[in-house]
Design a protein around this motif. Structure first.
Motif, mmCIF file in Angstrom:
data_model
loop_
_atom_site.group_PDB
_atom_site.id
_atom_site.type_symbol
_atom_site.label_atom_id
_atom_site.label_comp_id
_atom_site.label_asym_id
_atom_site.label_seq_id
_atom_site.Cartn_x
_atom_site.Cartn_y
_atom_site.Cartn_z
ATOM 1 N N CYS A 1 0.843 -1.203 0.000
ATOM 2 C CA CYS A 1 0.000 0.000 0.000
ATOM 3 C C CYS A 1 0.880 1.256 0.000
ATOM 4 O O CYS A 1 1.846 1.351 0.750
ATOM 5 N N ILE A 2 0.553 2.215 -0.861
ATOM 6 C CA ILE A 2 1.338 3.455 -0.905
ATOM 7 C C ILE A 2 0.605 4.602 -0.190
ATOM 8 O O ILE A 2 0.987 5.757 -0.293
ATOM 9 N N ARG A 3 -0.468 4.272 0.490
ATOM 10 C CA ARG A 3 -1.254 5.239 1.282
ATOM 11 C C ARG A 3 -1.742 6.424 0.452
ATOM 12 O O ARG A 3 -1.659 7.571 0.886
ATOM 13 N N GLY B 1 -4.830 6.823 -0.390
ATOM 14 C CA GLY B 1 -6.150 7.206 0.120
ATOM 15 C C GLY B 1 -7.280 7.028 -0.886
ATOM 16 O O GLY B 1 -8.438 7.326 -0.577
ATOM 17 N N ASN B 2 -6.980 6.546 -2.081
ATOM 18 C CA ASN B 2 -8.030 6.392 -3.111
ATOM 19 C C ASN B 2 -9.188 5.533 -2.621
ATOM 20 O O ASN B 2 -10.351 5.830 -2.863
ATOM 21 N N PRO C 1 -3.893 1.576 -6.783
ATOM 22 C CA PRO C 1 -2.745 1.464 -7.688
ATOM 23 C C PRO C 1 -1.844 0.281 -7.335
ATOM 24 O O PRO C 1 -1.061 -0.171 -8.170
ATOM 25 N N SER C 2 -1.958 -0.218 -6.094
ATOM 26 C CA SER C 2 -1.131 -1.362 -5.686
ATOM 27 C C SER C 2 -1.805 -2.692 -5.998
ATOM 28 O O SER C 2 -1.255 -3.747 -5.705
ATOM 29 N N LEU D 1 -4.254 -4.257 -4.620
ATOM 30 C CA LEU D 1 -4.461 -5.123 -3.455
ATOM 31 C C LEU D 1 -5.884 -5.692 -3.481
ATOM 32 O O LEU D 1 -6.819 -4.995 -3.900
ATOM 33 N N LEU E 1 -8.611 -5.747 -1.918
ATOM 34 C CA LEU E 1 -9.301 -5.115 -0.786
ATOM 35 C C LEU E 1 -10.708 -5.683 -0.626
ATOM 36 O O LEU E 1 -11.104 -6.111 0.453
HETATM 37 S S1 SF4 Z 1 -5.997 2.568 -2.749
HETATM 38 FE FE1 SF4 Z 1 -4.542 0.895 -2.377
HETATM 39 S S2 SF4 Z 1 -2.574 1.922 -2.218
HETATM 40 FE FE2 SF4 Z 1 -4.113 3.521 -2.004
HETATM 41 S S3 SF4 Z 1 -4.471 3.666 0.234
HETATM 42 FE FE3 SF4 Z 1 -5.963 2.220 -0.545
HETATM 43 S S4 SF4 Z 1 -4.963 0.225 -0.268
HETATM 44 FE FE4 SF4 Z 1 -3.351 1.758 -0.142
#
Ligand code: SF4
Ligand code: SF4
Length: 435
Positions: free
Chosen positions: A362-364, A366-367, A413-414, A416, A418
């Motif tokens: 995660c690059i934080r 916030g998306n 963008p990562s 993940l 989620l």
């Molecule tokens: S969108 Fe992905 S990279 Fe960005 S904060 Fe959420 S988990 Fe992290």
């Protein structure tokens, strides 16, 4: 909430359909929905008629009928439209058709008891494709067991905006779908029926006719701006109804109510009014790699390669086959994948459309938090889960708010997983907190 224009990379509006050629061989999955595993009732070398029951579960709540006349050639394992592999039986087409090309007479059904109607729906193999496919007879039996008020929600547009099948069926078969609603209301005696439709549809005449049929049950037609996403999940429909219908405070609505889509309603009409087993599906074929986009009425068991050939093949190098929409669907890697009762679309993406992006930390950015329609913090839930941290009861209960829209996945963008993580936690929470 976002505009579907950003999402609908391959969505095409269809105004007509064509009957797909009857295939030379059909591969019938014995798992025609996500829950029921049926056993074959035929053997290799047996001659079967079109419409004959060829597989069933022990309770006969979701029978499978042969979509063609022919001879059972073999049993094998095949890739299914949901990306899993499962058992199938292959029938080589031959002989005369019992249903194809023969007009069906409308049958009277209003003298039948609800239990008989449920049995007929199961025996004709109707499945509910509102979200995760399952036999409609199970949903109806569960509704009948509920003591509290129950409602019916009918969605006349697609859950996944990159599909157009439910919208097409709703526009083309409106009277049939609304008659199916009368049948379902007769079965479960709801406190209210909510029809949520694309606001560009003209439903006035049908709505007036329906109001006379539903003389005792309140019937609400609710226009929906389907250019916004998410719109079609249970959570979204409940919110839309609560906002639109003033009297709803007096009627309890919940995710336990009956939710169906246009395709399911049409299958109910065919099963009860036309006494037709569930043997065909409307399936769209589109995508940037296709020479032509088409909507087919197709027999279950037809390999997807037949439909791709009927569209004129590819115009660009294909890279992915997506079944049932780019948001909710699954990728498959086999052109022999057969059409099942839960298939609504095939999308073929071309190579240049996306590069492979590996999963990374995660690059934080916030998306995911910004886009989440339930105000959750998907990144935090994911990190907690990965670190095997203990969630508080409140945090676990918060996941129940997830509408399963998958927007967090799309903006990460990562890359993940989620939604998948939250969905897993939510499933456990549902078992713990819901009776
Ligand atoms: S969108 Fe992905 S990279 Fe960005 S904060 Fe959420 S988990 Fe992290
Ligand atoms: S957590 Fe993800 S899938 Fe769930 S509501 Fe939020 S954005 Fe949608």
């Amino acid at each position: 909430m976002i505009s579907t224009k950003k999402l609908a990379t391959s969505s095409v509006v269809f105004n007509s359909y064509m009957n797909a050629y009857v295939p030379h061989k059909v591969h019938i999955s014995l798992w025609q929905d996500e829950f029921t595993k049926t056993e074959p009732l035929v053997f290799v070398g047996e001659l079967v008629k079109e419409g004959q029951v060829i597989a069933s579960d022990s309770r006969k709540i979701c029978q499978i009928h042969s979509p063609v006349p022919g001879i059972v050639e073999n049993f094998s394992v095949i890739t299914l439209p949901n990306g899993k592999t499962g058992p199938c039986l292959t029938i080589k087409t031959g002989g005369s058709f019992s249903f194809l090309g023969k007009p069906r007479k409308k049958q009277k059904w209003d003298f039948l008891f609800p239990d008989q109607l449920i049995r007929n729906i199961g025996e004709k193999g109707v499945i509910n494709t509102f979200y995760k496919s399952k036999p409609l007879a199970i949903d109806l039996m569960q509704q009948k067991l509920r003591k509290e008020n129950r409602s019916i929600f009918l969605r006349l547009f697609d859950l996944d905006p990159t599909n157009q099948t439910d919208s097409f069926v709703a526009k083309t078969y409106t009277p049939q779908i609304l008659e199916a609603m009368v049948i379902l209301a007769h079965i479960i005696q709801p406190s209210a029926v909510y029809c949520l439709y694309d606001k560009s549809m003209n439903l006035q005449e049908d709505a007036a006719a329906m109001n006379t049929l539903f003389n005792t049950v309140p019937l609400h037609f609710i226009p929906v701006d389907i250019l916004k996403y998410p719109r079609g999940g249970t959570f979204d429909l409940i919110q839309l109804v609560k906002r639109s219908v003033k009297s709803v405070e007096n009627i309890t609505i919940s995710r336990k109510d009956l939710f169906i889509d246009s395709v399911t309603a049409l299958s109910v009409y065919e099963a009860i009014v036309l006494e037709l087993p569930s043997m065909t599906r409307f399936v769209s074929v589109c995508g940037e790699a296709m020479a032509e986009n088409k909507l087919f009425k197709v027999r279950i068991g037809t390999p997807i390669k037949n439909l791709l050939a009927e569209c004129g093949g590819f115009c660009a190098q294909p890279s992915k086959i997506i079944m049932n929409g780019c948001i909710y669907g699954s990728a498959v890697n086999n052109f022999d994948t057969p059409i099942t009762k839960y298939t609504k679309s095939i999308t073929i993406l071309r190579k240049k459309m996306f590069d492979y992006i590996p999963i990374s930390p995660c690059i934080r950015c916030g998306n995911c938090r910004k886009i989440c329609v339930a105000d959750l913090q998907p990144d935090k839930i994911f990190t907690y889960h990965m670190k095997k941290n203990q969630f508080t009861q409140t945090e676990i209960q918060m996941t129940l708010l997830c509408s399963e829209c998958r927007l967090c996945n799309m903006v990460c963008p990562s890359r993940l997983p989620l939604f998948q993580t939250i969905s897993e936690i939510k499933k456990n929470a549902e078992l713990r907190y819901e009776d």
